[in-house]
Design an enzyme around this catalytic site. Sequence first.
Site, PDB file in Angstrom:
ATOM      1  N   GLU A 177       2.010   3.739   3.616  1.00 51.85           N
ATOM      2  CA  GLU A 177       1.259   3.097   2.519  1.00 51.85           C
ATOM      3  C   GLU A 177      -0.048   3.822   2.208  1.00 51.85           C
ATOM      4  O   GLU A 177      -0.855   4.092   3.097  1.00 51.85           O
ATOM      5  CB  GLU A 177       0.956   1.636   2.857  1.00 51.85           C
ATOM      6  CG  GLU A 177       0.231   0.892   1.740  1.00 51.85           C
ATOM      7  CD  GLU A 177       0.134  -0.600   1.981  1.00 51.85           C
ATOM      8  OE1 GLU A 177      -0.475  -1.291   1.148  1.00 51.85           O
ATOM      9  OE2 GLU A 177       0.667  -1.079   2.997  1.00 51.85           O
ATOM     10  N   LYS A 217       4.359  -4.527  -0.491  1.00 55.10           N
ATOM     11  CA  LYS A 217       4.628  -5.928  -0.149  1.00 55.10           C
ATOM     12  C   LYS A 217       6.088  -6.181  -0.420  1.00 55.10           C
ATOM     13  O   LYS A 217       6.556  -6.076  -1.548  1.00 55.10           O
ATOM     14  CB  LYS A 217       3.758  -6.892  -0.972  1.00 55.10           C
ATOM     15  CG  LYS A 217       2.496  -7.306  -0.260  1.00 55.10           C
ATOM     16  CD  LYS A 217       2.795  -8.212   0.914  1.00 55.10           C
ATOM     17  CE  LYS A 217       1.626  -8.319   1.868  1.00 55.10           C
ATOM     18  NZ  LYS A 217       1.601  -7.273   2.881  1.00 55.10           N
TER      19      LYS A 217
END
Length: 431
Positions: free
Chosen positions: A231, A248
Amino acid sequence: MSAEDLFAEVARAHPRCVWLDGGGAREWSGSRSLIGWLEDDDVSLTYSAARREVLRHVDGRSEVVGDDIWQVLEREVGAGEQWFGYLGYACRADLPAAPSRDVPDAVWMRPSHIRLFEHDPVGLDTPPPSGSGGSTDGGSAGRAARPPAAERVETNTVSAAYAQAFAQIQEALRAGDTYEANLTYRTAVHTAADPVETYLRLRSINPAPYAGFLQHDVAGHATWLLSSSPERYALIDADRTIETRPIKGTTPRGATDQEDAANAEHLRTDPKLRSENLMITDLLRNDLAMVCEPGTVDVPGLMRVESYPSVHQLVSTVRGRLRDEITTIEALRRLFPAGSMTGAPKLRTMEIIERAEQELGGPRAAYAGAFGWISGDGPADLGVVIRTLTTHDTRTWQIGTGGGITVRSDVAEEAAEARLKADRVRASLDR
């Protein structure tokens, strides 16, 4: 000499060194490895949030140079310099976060020696449409890396502490105090392990765009950070464009192509998972709006599936152009910590998760912070500290893991997802 061989040689010879590892690069992340090391007269910084002290280490001496890591970085990072390090979760004193108990809350280093290596990207970022029967990660090597069905995480084991924390989050969600909260916990693994060998196993098991290794072996301020993070926290280009890529939504890889494509399709279409991602994307749009020119914040990629050896992830991209008066370090501070690691709204949710996580393995420490490089000329590139091992003594290792909780979340499913994320990291400690 290969990057792996140089890394091993440097880490054995130099107590302070770093490898920003491009071996797990994707098309979007760049494919350059950077290995840097410090001599005795080179500078490094550590920060203790508990003592509110920033220490400057050089020539075997340590002196207090401030009480705010952001202010010290603004002062220390000069034009033409590159610094490498991490910012732990408690680096903003104005936000509710417990200080670390073992590793420093931040470490930054200015190496005088740097070597660069180029790597080939590991594969495609997105899987094929459901039912296509093709590989979801760009080749047979990725398929071979999937965990067999027998190794996948069971969903019927939930610790009492996690269940209690989950219930607290659900109570806050139903009261309207938060819309989504990132509930995490820390697991300690007690085993003597060589950091170099462990990192080489980790990068083989779980290659990732924000992989890397940091060693700051200074008495009283020691830390090793071994990252395999997928990420992006923030990329700032020379033209002052800032980009973040919140993750997410996570599903496991399938044991067959058909199962794998079905898991990816579930991630792409499930209303709960999509709502998790959308809320965090909106939070990041708001965060960037605080530091960017009006009208420049946009979302060029919304809820796209990216595939890694053990998981599919739902990823969005948020981008804007920094205002003239906002420095790189100020932009990183205002965005900190990553919205994907807190929830929305950020401040209130951080208060909620700080209470809920008290019995879940201690403070987040480096976990949920940011790791990468910053320059005195403006550009910077940092990943979110997830899928990461940390230790202060090479005998007690910490793994942080967790996920986003909404009112539609199921406690057993969330606990299983968190274990799935942690298992690939934990496997690097097995010899």
